[in-house]
Design a protein around this motif. Sequence first.
Motif, short mmCIF file in Angstrom:
data_model
loop_
_atom_site.label_atom_id
_atom_site.label_comp_id
_atom_site.label_asym_id
_atom_site.label_seq_id
_atom_site.Cartn_x
_atom_site.Cartn_y
_atom_site.Cartn_z
N GLY A 64 7.75 5.56 -8.10
CA GLY A 64 9.02 5.41 -7.38
C GLY A 64 10.15 4.98 -8.29
O GLY A 64 11.28 5.48 -8.18
N GLU A 89 4.19 2.31 -7.26
CA GLU A 89 5.51 1.70 -7.41
C GLU A 89 6.20 2.20 -8.68
O GLU A 89 7.42 2.39 -8.70
CB GLU A 89 5.38 0.17 -7.45
N ILE A 136 8.81 6.08 -1.25
CA ILE A 136 8.64 6.40 -2.67
C ILE A 136 9.05 7.87 -2.90
O ILE A 136 8.50 8.77 -2.27
CB ILE A 136 7.19 6.19 -3.13
#
Length: 298
Positions: free
Chosen positions: A267, A264, A142
């Motif tokens: 990222g 997430e 990430i």
Amino acid sequence: MKIKLVTILVAAALLPMHAGAKDSSHDTHVDTHASAHHATVSDSVIAEQRAKLAENTAGKGFGPQAPRDIDAVAGKNLRTFNPAPPAAEMNLCNIHFHKNAEHKGGEFTKYAGNGDGHGFQSGYKYSGTLSAAELKPVGHEICPSKHGALSAGDTIEVHYVHSTAKVNPGPTLGSCLNDAIKNPQLRVETQVYVLVNDQSALDFADLALYARKQNLNQAMNVPTNTGTPVQYAGSTTGPGYNEVGSPLQVTWSVRPKVAKVNIETVGQWCEGNVFDEDHAHGVRNLVTNPALLSTISQ
């Protein structure tokens, strides 16, 4: 030419607080010294940096500096400036984040360690607890950089930078300036987040969303449920100022409580955004010298 030169010089002074992912003055400084293994420096290195900061600012008239412990209100710096207007009356000009909190206080008081001496692997972490599910590795990198990627459980401090200049959001803090105003007022709305492996946690794309509102660029979803922000007079930050004072005046507004964000989505944001941000930035040493701190009004 003279007007543009002055603007460039002011922009250069701003950049050590943060520079864009593609062209970073303080990252360049770090890269010349960074260890591939991110070795942790001794306490004596940090003490020497603090001593040099005191020496290089003594008697020169520098204003109050940042970051600081927001739970400690005392300060002896005599330089004053008018607080910047509320963020709702300013233009959002930049969003970026640092790995670990630059500030200390509230729910982020766990020291990450001295780090490499140049701003990485240092700062402050979320002092609460997370579940095993929230800490589960995501299985891929990430926001990777030569200083490492982000992981579930990591803390980040996000800076929503605002300017009184007529500007649009963009890369680097140079986006907070224009040729029409050489000394705009600057405000940083600050939120510390902890990254979790949880799809029900906050979406960073929403947190970084901005839009035009009453003819101003506004961050639309800065959290409003993370405690009353601590406002104080400070400066630009970033590890480029570990040994020298920042000449810029900034009104800081730091929320004391941490919010959880889905790692997430961070990222995904790093993969493409108007700010050209693709990694976390280093932190400046916490400023502890009373002569370099303003008094926080309670």
